[in-house]
Motif scaffolding. Structure first.
Motif, mmCIF file in Angstrom:
data_model
loop_
_atom_site.group_PDB
_atom_site.id
_atom_site.type_symbol
_atom_site.label_atom_id
_atom_site.label_comp_id
_atom_site.label_asym_id
_atom_site.label_seq_id
_atom_site.Cartn_x
_atom_site.Cartn_y
_atom_site.Cartn_z
ATOM 1 N N GLU A 19 19.165 0.635 5.382
ATOM 2 C CA GLU A 19 20.002 1.945 5.841
ATOM 3 C C GLU A 19 20.008 1.917 7.205
ATOM 4 O O GLU A 19 19.004 2.059 8.047
ATOM 5 N N GLN A 20 20.958 1.810 7.850
ATOM 6 C CA GLN A 20 21.330 1.907 9.384
ATOM 7 C C GLN A 20 22.118 3.199 9.812
ATOM 8 O O GLN A 20 22.233 3.857 8.854
ATOM 9 N N GLU A 21 22.080 3.295 10.907
ATOM 10 C CA GLU A 21 22.539 4.673 11.670
ATOM 11 C C GLU A 21 23.940 4.831 11.113
ATOM 12 O O GLU A 21 24.606 5.992 10.616
ATOM 13 N N HIS A 22 24.833 3.605 10.937
ATOM 14 C CA HIS A 22 26.177 3.885 10.350
ATOM 15 C C HIS A 22 26.462 3.647 8.954
ATOM 16 O O HIS A 22 27.540 3.191 8.682
ATOM 17 N N GLY A 23 25.331 3.507 8.114
ATOM 18 C CA GLY A 23 25.713 3.245 6.864
ATOM 19 C C GLY A 23 24.912 2.023 6.342
ATOM 20 O O GLY A 23 23.936 1.571 6.831
ATOM 21 N N LEU A 46 13.330 -0.157 9.867
ATOM 22 C CA LEU A 46 14.485 0.361 8.978
ATOM 23 C C LEU A 46 14.158 0.372 7.448
ATOM 24 O O LEU A 46 13.209 -0.551 6.777
ATOM 25 N N ILE A 47 14.658 1.521 6.995
ATOM 26 C CA ILE A 47 14.624 1.696 5.560
ATOM 27 C C ILE A 47 15.344 0.596 4.789
ATOM 28 O O ILE A 47 16.049 0.438 5.075
ATOM 29 N N HIS A 48 14.627 -0.156 3.833
ATOM 30 C CA HIS A 48 15.482 -1.100 2.995
ATOM 31 C C HIS A 48 14.887 -1.229 1.720
ATOM 32 O O HIS A 48 13.921 -0.706 1.203
ATOM 33 N N THR A 76 0.972 -1.224 -0.040
ATOM 34 C CA THR A 76 0.017 0.061 -0.195
ATOM 35 C C THR A 76 1.019 1.404 0.056
ATOM 36 O O THR A 76 2.209 1.115 0.270
ATOM 37 N N GLY A 77 0.232 2.546 -0.287
ATOM 38 C CA GLY A 77 1.015 3.450 -0.370
ATOM 39 C C GLY A 77 2.352 3.560 -1.096
ATOM 40 O O GLY A 77 2.478 3.309 -2.343
ATOM 41 N N ARG A 78 3.291 4.234 -0.384
ATOM 42 C CA ARG A 78 4.563 4.554 -1.123
ATOM 43 C C ARG A 78 5.191 2.990 -1.582
ATOM 44 O O ARG A 78 5.764 2.909 -2.438
ATOM 45 N N ALA A 79 5.256 1.989 -0.718
ATOM 46 C CA ALA A 79 5.735 0.574 -1.214
ATOM 47 C C ALA A 79 5.064 0.034 -2.571
ATOM 48 O O ALA A 79 5.837 -0.583 -3.171
ATOM 49 N N ALA A 80 3.800 0.410 -2.610
ATOM 50 C CA ALA A 80 3.290 -0.200 -3.756
ATOM 51 C C ALA A 80 3.778 0.393 -4.980
ATOM 52 O O ALA A 80 3.962 -0.105 -6.015
ATOM 53 N N LYS A 81 4.259 1.800 -4.969
ATOM 54 C CA LYS A 81 4.559 2.377 -5.988
ATOM 55 C C LYS A 81 5.991 2.017 -6.343
ATOM 56 O O LYS A 81 6.502 1.915 -7.649
ATOM 57 N N VAL A 82 6.985 1.358 -5.526
ATOM 58 C CA VAL A 82 8.333 1.093 -5.741
ATOM 59 C C VAL A 82 8.291 -0.583 -5.747
ATOM 60 O O VAL A 82 9.571 -0.975 -5.971
ATOM 61 N N LYS A 83 7.237 -1.367 -5.582
ATOM 62 C CA LYS A 83 7.381 -2.873 -5.593
ATOM 63 C C LYS A 83 7.263 -3.207 -7.159
ATOM 64 O O LYS A 83 5.983 -3.159 -7.513
ATOM 65 N N SER A 136 13.270 1.634 -2.262
ATOM 66 C CA SER A 136 13.276 2.102 -0.672
ATOM 67 C C SER A 136 11.898 2.338 -0.133
ATOM 68 O O SER A 136 11.338 2.971 -0.770
ATOM 69 N N HIS A 137 11.911 1.495 1.156
ATOM 70 C CA HIS A 137 10.571 1.722 1.585
ATOM 71 C C HIS A 137 10.738 1.160 3.114
ATOM 72 O O HIS A 137 11.655 0.679 3.647
ATOM 73 N N THR A 138 9.739 1.488 4.180
ATOM 74 C CA THR A 138 9.231 0.771 5.349
ATOM 75 C C THR A 138 8.134 0.009 5.331
ATOM 76 O O THR A 138 7.191 0.397 4.348
ATOM 77 N N ASP A 139 8.485 -1.230 6.138
ATOM 78 C CA ASP A 139 7.134 -2.234 5.941
ATOM 79 C C ASP A 139 6.021 -1.291 6.798
ATOM 80 O O ASP A 139 6.277 -0.618 7.864
ATOM 81 N N ALA A 140 5.131 -1.967 6.622
ATOM 82 C CA ALA A 140 3.768 -1.466 7.382
ATOM 83 C C ALA A 140 3.896 -1.888 9.031
ATOM 84 O O ALA A 140 4.652 -2.858 9.303
#
Ligand code: AKG
Ligand code: FE2
Length: 216
Positions: free
Chosen positions: A126-130, A148-150, A33-40, A92-96
């Motif tokens: 994408e983690q805090e340290h890279g 996390l964004i992945h 749904t939402g942003r994830a649907a656009k990039v999947k 790139s997305h975050t899961d629900a």
């Protein structure tokens, strides 16, 4: 995060892979749904036709010693099998945060195609340290925090096959899970060295009380 490289031995993983490839696949975008649907842009195993396959993986996951220790799993919120053929990716997305009325604390990917058989298709976090790039051998299970964004980078050739899902933990907070896990490890190591004594009772009492305080 945790990588278990022999979650399934090669033979079991190959057998599972064959069963999955005999099951129909549908366009993956429909379940986001939402942003994830656009990039999947991938394919997803028909969940109804593949129900037994998903149930088999769920049982192995919920009863695996390292998963139990790391995730303290309460239930699996959702699962699916996805396939990325050449040219497919998941941007790139975050899961629900909630799926099927369950809070998603941890995400997992069970890799079901050997990494030498496809180019690209890395899971990037994408983690805090890279950035962390993950592309292990067939049968490996990777667990990471759902927040996390992945992304999954484009597959250049071959196909990437994976079973993915989300776990609701009994303990929402990652730091609290770490404390409980390390107390558990310390308890086992102590008993191995010194046997059971009154210090072990004290340790067990306190880790049980922490679990009661933090679990839901
Ligand atoms: O295939 C993967 O490893 C992860 C896929 C993913 O991010 C998702 O389906 O939300
Ligand atoms: Fe995702």
């Amino acid at each position: 995060m945790l990588l278990i490289d022999n979650f399934l031995d090669r033979e079991t993983a190959e057998r599972l892979r064959k069963k999955i490839l005999d099951t129909p696949f549908l366009a993956g975008g429909a379940t986001a749904t939402g942003r994830a649907a656009k990039v999947k842009n991938n394919l997803q195993m028909d969940r109804e036709r593949g129900r037994k396959i998903l149930d088999d993986v769920a049982l192995r996951l919920m009863t695996h010693e390292q998963v139990e220790l790391y995730a303290i799993p309460k239930r699996i919120a959702a699962m699916s099998v996805n396939r990325y053929d050449a040219g497919m990716e998941y941007g790139s997305h975050t899961d629900a945060p909630i799926m099927n009325d369950c809070r998603c604390d941890l995400s997992f990917t069970l890799f079901l195609e050997d990494h030498v058989n496809y180019e690209g298709g890395e899971l990037v976090l994408e983690q805090e340290h890279g950035l962390l790039k993950v592309k292990p051998a067939i049968g490996s299970l990777f667990l990471y925090s759902t927040g996390l964004i992945h992304r999954v980078t484009p597959v250049a050739s071959g196909s990437r096959l994976a079973c993915i899902g989300w776990i609701q933990s009994r303990v929402r907070d990652e730091q609290q899970r770490t404390i409980l896990r390390e107390l558990n490890i310390a308890h086992r190591a102590y008993v191995e060295r010194h046997g059971h004594d009154e210090l072990v009772d004290m340790l067990l009492k306190n880790s049980a009380n922490l679990m009661r305080m933090w679990c839901d």
